[in-house]
Design a protein around this motif. Sequence first.
Motif, PDB file in Angstrom:
ATOM      1  N   GLN A 148       0.819  -1.200   0.000  1.00 16.08           N
ATOM      2  CA  GLN A 148       0.000   0.000   0.000  1.00 16.08           C
ATOM      3  C   GLN A 148       0.864   1.265   0.000  1.00 16.08           C
ATOM      4  O   GLN A 148       0.495   2.276  -0.604  1.00 16.08           O
ATOM      5  N   THR A 149       2.019   1.209   0.655  1.00 17.29           N
ATOM      6  CA  THR A 149       2.918   2.369   0.630  1.00 17.29           C
ATOM      7  C   THR A 149       3.436   2.625  -0.771  1.00 17.29           C
ATOM      8  O   THR A 149       3.467   3.774  -1.246  1.00 17.29           O
ATOM      9  N   ILE A 150       3.849   1.568  -1.452  1.00 15.02           N
ATOM     10  CA  ILE A 150       4.343   1.727  -2.824  1.00 15.02           C
ATOM     11  C   ILE A 150       3.238   2.261  -3.731  1.00 15.02           C
ATOM     12  O   ILE A 150       3.469   3.150  -4.565  1.00 15.02           O
ATOM     13  N   GLN A 151       2.025   1.729  -3.586  1.00 17.15           N
ATOM     14  CA  GLN A 151       0.929   2.184  -4.425  1.00 17.15           C
ATOM     15  C   GLN A 151       0.574   3.640  -4.158  1.00 17.15           C
ATOM     16  O   GLN A 151       0.293   4.407  -5.092  1.00 17.15           O
ATOM     17  N   SER A 152       0.581   4.054  -2.903  1.00 17.39           N
ATOM     18  CA  SER A 152       0.213   5.430  -2.577  1.00 17.39           C
ATOM     19  C   SER A 152       1.289   6.421  -3.014  1.00 17.39           C
ATOM     20  O   SER A 152       0.976   7.549  -3.412  1.00 17.39           O
ATOM     21  N   LEU A 153       2.556   6.026  -2.957  1.00 16.49           N
ATOM     22  CA  LEU A 153       3.618   6.924  -3.416  1.00 16.49           C
ATOM     23  C   LEU A 153       3.610   7.094  -4.926  1.00 16.49           C
ATOM     24  O   LEU A 153       4.185   8.054  -5.445  1.00 16.49           O
ATOM     25  N   GLN A 154       2.965   6.181  -5.646  1.00 20.96           N
ATOM     26  CA  GLN A 154       2.936   6.245  -7.105  1.00 20.96           C
ATOM     27  C   GLN A 154       1.571   6.662  -7.655  1.00 20.96           C
ATOM     28  O   GLN A 154       1.312   6.459  -8.851  1.00 20.96           O
ATOM     29  N   VAL A 155       0.698   7.214  -6.836  1.00 23.23           N
ATOM     30  CA  VAL A 155      -0.623   7.597  -7.321  1.00 23.23           C
ATOM     31  C   VAL A 155      -0.480   8.686  -8.382  1.00 23.23           C
ATOM     32  O   VAL A 155       0.272   9.645  -8.235  1.00 23.23           O
ATOM     33  N   PHE A 156      -1.212   8.503  -9.466  1.00 18.44           N
ATOM     34  CA  PHE A 156      -1.150   9.487 -10.560  1.00 18.44           C
ATOM     35  C   PHE A 156      -2.490   9.606 -11.289  1.00 18.44           C
ATOM     36  O   PHE A 156      -3.016  10.702 -11.451  1.00 18.44           O
ATOM     37  N   ASP A 157      -3.021   8.470 -11.772  1.00 16.97           N
ATOM     38  CA  ASP A 157      -4.164   8.527 -12.681  1.00 16.97           C
ATOM     39  C   ASP A 157      -5.393   9.150 -12.032  1.00 16.97           C
ATOM     40  O   ASP A 157      -6.125   9.905 -12.684  1.00 16.97           O
ATOM     41  N   LEU A 158      -5.626   8.878 -10.751  1.00 11.22           N
ATOM     42  CA  LEU A 158      -6.778   9.483 -10.077  1.00 11.22           C
ATOM     43  C   LEU A 158      -6.620  10.996  -9.979  1.00 11.22           C
ATOM     44  O   LEU A 158      -7.586  11.747 -10.194  1.00 11.22           O
ATOM     45  N   TYR A 170       2.678  13.036 -10.456  1.00 13.14           N
ATOM     46  CA  TYR A 170       2.085  14.068 -11.307  1.00 13.14           C
ATOM     47  C   TYR A 170       3.078  15.186 -11.553  1.00 13.14           C
ATOM     48  O   TYR A 170       3.123  15.752 -12.652  1.00 13.14           O
ATOM     49  N   PHE A 171       3.880  15.530 -10.552  1.00 17.82           N
ATOM     50  CA  PHE A 171       4.923  16.536 -10.741  1.00 17.82           C
ATOM     51  C   PHE A 171       5.934  16.080 -11.796  1.00 17.82           C
ATOM     52  O   PHE A 171       6.367  16.882 -12.638  1.00 17.82           O
ATOM     53  N   ILE A 172       6.299  14.807 -11.774  1.00 19.20           N
ATOM     54  CA  ILE A 172       7.232  14.275 -12.772  1.00 19.20           C
ATOM     55  C   ILE A 172       6.630  14.368 -14.165  1.00 19.20           C
ATOM     56  O   ILE A 172       7.289  14.806 -15.123  1.00 19.20           O
ATOM     57  N   TRP A 173       5.372  13.948 -14.303  1.00 22.52           N
ATOM     58  CA  TRP A 173       4.718  14.031 -15.616  1.00 22.52           C
ATOM     59  C   TRP A 173       4.625  15.474 -16.083  1.00 22.52           C
ATOM     60  O   TRP A 173       4.845  15.770 -17.267  1.00 22.52           O
ATOM     61  N   GLU A 174       4.282  16.367 -15.195  1.00 26.48           N
ATOM     62  CA  GLU A 174       4.124  17.779 -15.551  1.00 26.48           C
ATOM     63  C   GLU A 174       5.441  18.375 -16.033  1.00 26.48           C
ATOM     64  O   GLU A 174       5.485  19.111 -17.023  1.00 26.48           O
ATOM     65  N   GLN A 175       6.540  18.049 -15.337  1.00 27.88           N
ATOM     66  CA  GLN A 175       7.840  18.589 -15.729  1.00 27.88           C
ATOM     67  C   GLN A 175       8.319  17.998 -17.044  1.00 27.88           C
ATOM     68  O   GLN A 175       8.916  18.692 -17.862  1.00 27.88           O
ATOM     69  N   ALA A 176       8.067  16.716 -17.267  1.00 29.08           N
ATOM     70  CA  ALA A 176       8.606  16.054 -18.459  1.00 29.08           C
ATOM     71  C   ALA A 176       7.782  16.332 -19.709  1.00 29.08           C
ATOM     72  O   ALA A 176       8.344  16.584 -20.782  1.00 29.08           O
ATOM     73  N   PHE A 177       6.460  16.306 -19.604  1.00 25.51           N
ATOM     74  CA  PHE A 177       5.618  16.351 -20.797  1.00 25.51           C
ATOM     75  C   PHE A 177       4.759  17.603 -20.907  1.00 25.51           C
ATOM     76  O   PHE A 177       4.040  17.763 -21.902  1.00 25.51           O
ATOM     77  N   LYS A 178       4.807  18.461 -19.901  1.00 28.14           N
ATOM     78  CA  LYS A 178       4.072  19.726 -19.975  1.00 28.14           C
ATOM     79  C   LYS A 178       5.022  20.908 -20.020  1.00 28.14           C
ATOM     80  O   LYS A 178       4.819  21.839 -20.809  1.00 28.14           O
TER      81      LYS A 178
END
Length: 340
Positions: A263-273, A291-299
Amino acid sequence: MPRLPAPLTLPQHPREPKNPKEPVRLQGSGDQKEPHNRPEPRALRRRRRKEAATAWAFVSPAVLVILGLSVLPVIWSLLLSFQANDLVTPSRWVGLDNYHALRQDPNFHQAVRNTVLYTVLYVPLSIAIGLALALALNRRIRFVGLYRTLFFVPFVISATAQGVLFSFILDPEFGAANSLLHHVGVSPQGFLSDPSQALPLLVVITLWSGTGLCTVIYLAALQDVQQSLVEAARLDGAGRAQILRHVTLPALTPVSVFLLLWQTIQSLQVFDLVYVTTKGGPLGSTTVIVYFIWEQAFKEFTAGYGAAAAYVLALALLLAALVVRVVRRERTPRTKAAAS
């Protein structure tokens, strides 16, 4: 009756006779003769190479997929974290500048805080509620199979579908939640558009879907609890709370450690929701690390900066796994000593 398949390259042992009545001959004896049907060493090596090539031919597609989709991207992103790259122009080597910039970036600090708060709220609640539901459903009651299915069904629903569903329900203007609150005399709420409510509501949505996994795993673990220990505790006068504390919970410790790590691994990787419901807002209150990683890389098109943030997350996941492993190693001798 079908015959058993013969082994591929297992030659007859030199000391083992073909006929059980034939005397065993030693290798040093001069009258030892090689069997006529025994392959020569060169032919045997050729056959083994052929079978190895056949095996690699079957395995190579999976190996190529693993290398292409996991190993190579990990190595490439590690090199990318030391570069200034916008995914369009040629990259430029900057060393540790991306990591130094993360230390001074308030947006990254806010993403870390949001992720930690989300994890601290979600992980204990999901495990505690899952254990409570498992204990309630581990009884002989009517329609217990239906209840177990209903609690597990939300886990099967994708996070994207959950985000779309709850976006309609929690819409500040046309959502069903505010309509229900209006009928009971409560003023309309901002829900996902309110910075003070958005992140806790995401935790509630994830609990609705993620608790089913903990419930099912705990239900399976409760079936393995030794009933002899429970009966012995009852004969000694222990109540339900004492049996739960001293018998059931110690038996569920390995499962609890697994769920804590998972559950810790899943919560640290939450993105799609987050992506479907709030897009990191309002005012960055739900911006998590992924989400910060996605925003920096692709936005923002700062792929090197996003890769550095991704490796900070990877380091955090590794540390979490190591901490859980060390705690489990320390608790195992104590549990064994207590049991003895």
